[in-house]
Motif scaffolding. Sequence first.
Motif, mmCIF file in Angstrom:
data_model
loop_
_atom_site.group_PDB
_atom_site.id
_atom_site.type_symbol
_atom_site.label_atom_id
_atom_site.label_comp_id
_atom_site.label_asym_id
_atom_site.label_seq_id
_atom_site.Cartn_x
_atom_site.Cartn_y
_atom_site.Cartn_z
ATOM 1 N N MET A 76 -15.393 6.556 -5.757
ATOM 2 C CA MET A 76 -16.456 6.198 -4.611
ATOM 3 C C MET A 76 -15.904 5.619 -3.509
ATOM 4 O O MET A 76 -14.672 5.129 -3.602
ATOM 5 C CB MET A 76 -17.347 4.917 -5.445
ATOM 6 N N ASN A 77 -16.329 5.279 -2.444
ATOM 7 C CA ASN A 77 -16.074 4.799 -1.286
ATOM 8 C C ASN A 77 -16.043 3.250 -1.197
ATOM 9 O O ASN A 77 -17.285 2.619 -1.552
ATOM 10 C CB ASN A 77 -16.671 5.467 -0.068
ATOM 11 N N VAL A 78 -14.981 2.484 -0.992
ATOM 12 C CA VAL A 78 -15.111 1.051 -1.343
ATOM 13 C C VAL A 78 -14.369 0.434 0.070
ATOM 14 O O VAL A 78 -13.311 0.818 0.647
ATOM 15 C CB VAL A 78 -14.234 0.698 -2.371
ATOM 16 N N SER A 79 -15.226 -0.626 0.527
ATOM 17 C CA SER A 79 -14.501 -1.060 1.711
ATOM 18 C C SER A 79 -13.325 -2.066 1.430
ATOM 19 O O SER A 79 -12.970 -2.455 0.359
ATOM 20 C CB SER A 79 -15.601 -2.204 2.339
ATOM 21 N N LYS A 80 -12.411 -2.290 2.531
ATOM 22 C CA LYS A 80 -11.116 -3.206 2.142
ATOM 23 C C LYS A 80 -11.393 -4.368 1.824
ATOM 24 O O LYS A 80 -10.554 -5.030 0.875
ATOM 25 C CB LYS A 80 -10.334 -2.921 3.389
ATOM 26 N N GLU A 81 -12.452 -4.938 2.173
ATOM 27 C CA GLU A 81 -12.592 -6.326 2.121
ATOM 28 C C GLU A 81 -13.257 -6.431 0.714
ATOM 29 O O GLU A 81 -13.027 -7.651 -0.134
ATOM 30 C CB GLU A 81 -13.698 -6.961 2.969
ATOM 31 N N ASP A 82 -13.396 -5.550 -0.246
ATOM 32 C CA ASP A 82 -14.068 -5.542 -1.416
ATOM 33 C C ASP A 82 -13.115 -5.103 -2.678
ATOM 34 O O ASP A 82 -13.031 -4.979 -3.766
ATOM 35 C CB ASP A 82 -15.419 -4.494 -1.602
ATOM 36 N N MET A 83 -11.610 -5.203 -1.890
ATOM 37 C CA MET A 83 -10.528 -4.866 -2.881
ATOM 38 C C MET A 83 -9.535 -5.815 -2.599
ATOM 39 O O MET A 83 -9.140 -6.292 -1.922
ATOM 40 C CB MET A 83 -10.013 -3.269 -2.383
ATOM 41 N N GLU A 84 -8.901 -5.691 -3.894
ATOM 42 C CA GLU A 84 -7.621 -6.857 -4.102
ATOM 43 C C GLU A 84 -6.326 -5.860 -4.624
ATOM 44 O O GLU A 84 -6.552 -5.272 -5.654
ATOM 45 C CB GLU A 84 -8.017 -7.951 -5.223
ATOM 46 N N LYS A 85 -5.619 -5.996 -3.941
ATOM 47 C CA LYS A 85 -4.419 -5.031 -4.363
ATOM 48 C C LYS A 85 -3.597 -5.643 -5.480
ATOM 49 O O LYS A 85 -3.389 -6.869 -5.654
ATOM 50 C CB LYS A 85 -3.263 -4.850 -3.182
ATOM 51 N N ARG A 86 -3.417 -4.746 -6.542
ATOM 52 C CA ARG A 86 -2.763 -5.037 -7.746
ATOM 53 C C ARG A 86 -1.415 -4.569 -7.823
ATOM 54 O O ARG A 86 -0.356 -5.408 -8.121
ATOM 55 C CB ARG A 86 -3.542 -4.847 -9.141
ATOM 56 N N LYS A 87 -1.162 -3.411 -7.520
ATOM 57 C CA LYS A 87 0.180 -2.572 -7.704
ATOM 58 C C LYS A 87 0.499 -1.630 -6.550
ATOM 59 O O LYS A 87 -0.475 -1.186 -6.192
ATOM 60 C CB LYS A 87 0.530 -2.188 -8.863
ATOM 61 N N THR A 88 1.557 -1.623 -5.867
ATOM 62 C CA THR A 88 1.866 -0.809 -4.892
ATOM 63 C C THR A 88 2.238 0.593 -5.344
ATOM 64 O O THR A 88 2.987 0.521 -6.670
ATOM 65 C CB THR A 88 3.115 -1.303 -4.027
ATOM 66 N N ALA A 89 1.838 1.704 -4.973
ATOM 67 C CA ALA A 89 2.256 2.898 -5.361
ATOM 68 C C ALA A 89 3.925 3.132 -5.297
ATOM 69 O O ALA A 89 4.394 2.641 -4.281
ATOM 70 C CB ALA A 89 1.423 4.215 -4.324
ATOM 71 N N PRO A 90 4.375 3.796 -6.436
ATOM 72 C CA PRO A 90 5.886 3.718 -6.368
ATOM 73 C C PRO A 90 6.041 4.794 -5.411
ATOM 74 O O PRO A 90 5.589 5.776 -5.165
ATOM 75 C CB PRO A 90 6.087 4.453 -7.906
ATOM 76 N N GLU A 91 7.263 4.544 -4.731
ATOM 77 C CA GLU A 91 8.078 5.433 -3.904
ATOM 78 C C GLU A 91 8.454 6.676 -4.608
ATOM 79 O O GLU A 91 9.064 6.655 -5.597
ATOM 80 C CB GLU A 91 9.306 4.815 -3.049
ATOM 81 N N PRO A 92 8.096 7.963 -4.013
ATOM 82 C CA PRO A 92 8.361 9.234 -4.569
ATOM 83 C C PRO A 92 9.966 9.400 -4.611
ATOM 84 O O PRO A 92 10.872 9.053 -3.625
ATOM 85 C CB PRO A 92 8.091 10.481 -3.673
ATOM 86 N N LYS A 93 10.514 9.563 -5.722
ATOM 87 C CA LYS A 93 12.005 9.748 -6.013
ATOM 88 C C LYS A 93 12.364 10.925 -5.943
ATOM 89 O O LYS A 93 11.749 12.050 -6.028
ATOM 90 C CB LYS A 93 12.427 9.500 -7.687
ATOM 91 N N LYS A 94 13.747 11.319 -5.521
ATOM 92 C CA LYS A 94 14.234 12.340 -5.207
ATOM 93 C C LYS A 94 14.526 13.429 -6.416
ATOM 94 O O LYS A 94 14.964 12.431 -7.269
ATOM 95 C CB LYS A 94 15.523 12.517 -4.107
ATOM 96 N N THR A 95 14.209 14.432 -6.435
ATOM 97 C CA THR A 95 14.299 15.090 -7.732
ATOM 98 C C THR A 95 15.815 15.442 -7.906
ATOM 99 O O THR A 95 16.743 16.046 -7.056
ATOM 100 C CB THR A 95 13.718 16.584 -7.700
ATOM 101 N N LYS A 96 16.383 15.313 -9.208
ATOM 102 C CA LYS A 96 17.817 15.620 -9.505
ATOM 103 C C LYS A 96 17.518 16.697 -10.759
ATOM 104 O O LYS A 96 16.638 16.503 -11.583
ATOM 105 C CB LYS A 96 18.460 14.365 -10.046
ATOM 106 N N PRO A 97 18.889 17.395 -10.994
ATOM 107 C CA PRO A 97 18.853 18.295 -12.071
ATOM 108 C C PRO A 97 18.747 17.315 -13.380
ATOM 109 O O PRO A 97 19.245 16.439 -13.249
ATOM 110 C CB PRO A 97 20.161 19.015 -11.946
ATOM 111 N N VAL A 98 17.965 17.856 -14.157
ATOM 112 C CA VAL A 98 17.736 17.115 -15.486
ATOM 113 C C VAL A 98 18.408 17.739 -16.648
ATOM 114 O O VAL A 98 18.240 19.247 -16.849
ATOM 115 C CB VAL A 98 16.176 17.092 -16.000
ATOM 116 N N ALA A 99 19.238 17.550 -17.363
ATOM 117 C CA ALA A 99 19.845 18.167 -18.453
ATOM 118 C C ALA A 99 19.287 17.648 -19.823
ATOM 119 O O ALA A 99 19.057 16.481 -19.887
ATOM 120 C CB ALA A 99 21.388 17.529 -18.524
ATOM 121 N N ARG A 100 18.820 18.777 -20.489
ATOM 122 C CA ARG A 100 18.298 18.407 -21.775
ATOM 123 C C ARG A 100 19.263 18.127 -22.975
ATOM 124 O O ARG A 100 20.379 18.765 -22.943
ATOM 125 C CB ARG A 100 17.335 19.624 -22.378
#
Length: 786
Positions: free
Chosen positions: A676-700
Amino acid sequence: MNERMLQTLEYNKMKDQLKAYVSSSLGRALVEKLKPSSTYEDVKEMLEQTEEGHKILRLKGNVPLGGMKDIRAHVKRAEIGGMLNESELLEIGGTLYAGRRLKSFIETIFEEDLIDIPHVENLVDGIAVLAELEKQIAQAIDEHGEILTSASSALRSIRQQIKSHESAVRSKLDQITRSKDHQSKLSDQVVTIRNDRYVIPVKQEYRQSFGGIVHDQSSSGATVFVEPQSVVTINNQLREAKVNERREIERILMELSEGVQLHQEALLENTNRLAELDFLFAKAFYARSLDGVLPTLNDERHLRFLQARHPLLEADEVVPIDVEIGDTYNSLVITGPNTGGKTVTLKTVGLLTLMAQSGLFLPVEEESEASVFATVYADIGDEQSIEQSLSTFSSHMTNIVSILEQLDHESLVLFDELGAGTDPTEGAALAISILDEVYQRGARVVATTHYSELKGYAYNREGVMNASVEFDVDTLQPTYRLLTGVPGRSNAFAISRRLGLNERVIKGAEAEVSAESQQVEEMISSLEEKRKEAEEEQRAAEKWRREAEKLHSELEQELEQFEQEKEKQLSEAEEKAEAEVQKARTEAESIINDLRELQKEGHHVKEHELIDAKKRLQDAPPELSKKQQKIKKKAKQSQEIKEGDEVKVISFGQIGTVVEKINESEFQVQLGIMKMNVSKEDMEKRKTAPEPKKTKPVARVMSNEPVKPELDLRGERFDQAMHRVEKYIDEAVLAGYAQVHIIHGKGTGALRKGVKEYLKNHRNVKSTRDGGMNEGGIGNTVVELK
C-alpha cells in the motif's frame, strides 16, 4: 446400485429416519424415490442443495413448511371439467397459502443477504402467488370444509329461508307435543327427523289421530314417526329450500373449480417445487439431527471419514472410527475378534458412501472426504440359503462371483469374512487371490477376515493396508475402535490365562505355534504398545496446545483491556487538566477585569503590564495532546527513508518494509501480504536497510562425519523431516552418491507423499521409485541422483 446391496447396507432404514423430517406426503414421496447417484455433478448439486437448507436452519432455526398437500390429482380433475368438493378445494387453498408463506420467508433471507442460497432461490422464484384464487377459496370454505354463508348473497338468502322454515316447523310440532290432548298419544314428547323431514313419535294405535304421513316405525312396531298434516306444507317448503341450497353450493364449487382449471399449470408447478423444498429441508433437518457435516467431494474415489458414526446406532453407544482408502492404498484388510466391530465398520463405510451420493450430510468430523463410485458392492452377513440348499461358503461365493463379473475401477467393494466357511488354508489362499484380482482391476476394497495369513498380506503388497479392531485383554471386551496400520493380534492365549486355564496347557499350546507366528504376534504386540504410547503423547500435546491457546487468548484480552483502560485514564486526566486550566483562565480574566476597573477609578496600573500578564496566562497551560497527535508529531520529525528500510505505519500500528519511493512524501510499503501507498508523515523508521555486501567466494566446510547412503525419517515430525531431506540431498550430491534411500515408513502416507512431492521437483534428483521387496517396499523411496 442394486436393491440387494441397498438392503444389505440398510439404506432403506436410513431413509425411514429421513422420512421423519418431511412435512407432507410430497416430501415423503421424494424420499421414497431417493437413490444414490453415480454422477459427480449430480451428487455435487444435491449436496449443495442440502447445504443451503442447513444454512437457513442455522440462520433461522426453523422453516414454515406446514399446510402443503399433494393437490395434483385435484388439479387434474378440474382440468377435465370436474367439480371439486369442499375438502379438495380447501387443500388447494391451504397449499397456495403454504407456498406464499414459504416464498415470503425465503425472500426475507434474500433481502438480508446474509447467506448465498442460489438453488433455494431458484426453486422459490418459480412459485406463483395466486392471491385471488386463494382469497376466493378462503371466503367460500371454512377451516372445517363447510361452505360459508357469506360465499354468495343467494346462499345467504336461501339459508335464511331454511332457518325460517325450520323454526316454523319446530314451533308447530312443539305445540303438538306440549298439548295435553296429545301427550297420551305420543311415545315421547320430542321432535325428531326421518327422511330429512321433521316428525313426532306416535303410539301405533293413535297413528290416525294426526293425519299426515308416516315416515318410519320403531323396531318393536309400537311407535310410528308421523309428519302431521299441519306441517306437511312447511316441510315441503323446507325441503325445496335445501335443494336450492345444494344447487347454490354446487354452483359455488363449480365456479371455484373453474378457477383452479384456469391456473392448473401454475398449481402443478407450485406443487412440484414445494415437494422439492420439503425434501430439501428434510435433508437439512436430518443433517442437524445427526450433527452431520458437508463432506469434501472428490471424483478420485478417495474416502476419508474422520470420527465416522453409523447413523442407525444410538449416538451414546456408537464408537466413532477413522477410516481412509483410495489415496496411498486402495485395499484395507481388517482383522480382529468376532463382535469387535468389523462388520459395523464395513456397513459404516458403505452406508456413508451411499448417503453422500444421495446428497446427504454425514455423521463425521470436519475435513472428511467422500467420493462418487459408479457401483458399490457388498457381501456382508450370513448368506446361508436353506431354500437353495447352499452352505454359507457357497452362498458367499455365489455373491462374490457375481461381484467379480461386474466390478471395475470405479467400484467400491466390501467383503465381510472373506474366504470363511471352508478349510482355513484354502480359504486364506482364496481370499488373497480374490483381493489381488479386485486390486488389479483398480477397485477400492475393504475386507474383514479371521485368517492370520492375511495379516502379512498387507506388508507384502503395495497399495494394501492392515487395520484391526481393538480388543481389551484386561476386560475381555472389544473397544470397537479401528486401528489403521496395525493388524489384529490373536488374543487366544491371553484370554485363556485371564479365564484361568492351566499354565501348563497354555505353554503346550504355545509350543505348537511356529516361531514365525510367535514373532508376528510379538511384532503386533509391540506395535500396539507403541501406538498407545503415541496416542497418550498426542493427547498430552493436544492438552498443552489447548491450554497455550487459552492462555494466549486470555493474555490478548488482558492486554486489550489494559490499553483501553490506559486510554480511558489518559483521556480523563486530559479532560480534568483542561477543566482546571479553563477554571484558572476564567479566574485570571476576572482578576484582570477587576484591575481594569481599578485603573479606570484612578489607581496606578500600567496597560502594558496587563497585556503581559494576559499573555503569560495564555502561555501557561501545558500542551495536552492526544496519543495520535503525539505520534504524528514524532513522525513529522526529520527522517530519511529509503527502499529496504523497516518502518512502522503509525495509522495501522503495523511493521512493514519500504518497497519503492513514489515521490518525496509518499512510499510503497509491504505490510504482510499487502502493498500500500503510505505518506512519509504516517511512517516511523525502525531499521535502516543493510548496505549490500560485496560478494566473496564461499568455501563449503564439509563435516568430518561421512554421509550415509540412507536417511531414516521414521518418527520425525513432517516439517523437521522435510528440512532434513533438503539438507541430506545436498550432502549426498557433494559426497558423490549416485543413489540414496530415504526411509519414511508406511504410516498414514502423509510423510511419504510429502517426500515424493519434494523430490519430484528437485534439481539434483534424476528419478525416484518405491523400494523393492527387500528394500522396505513403499516405506522406502529410492532416489537416483544426477
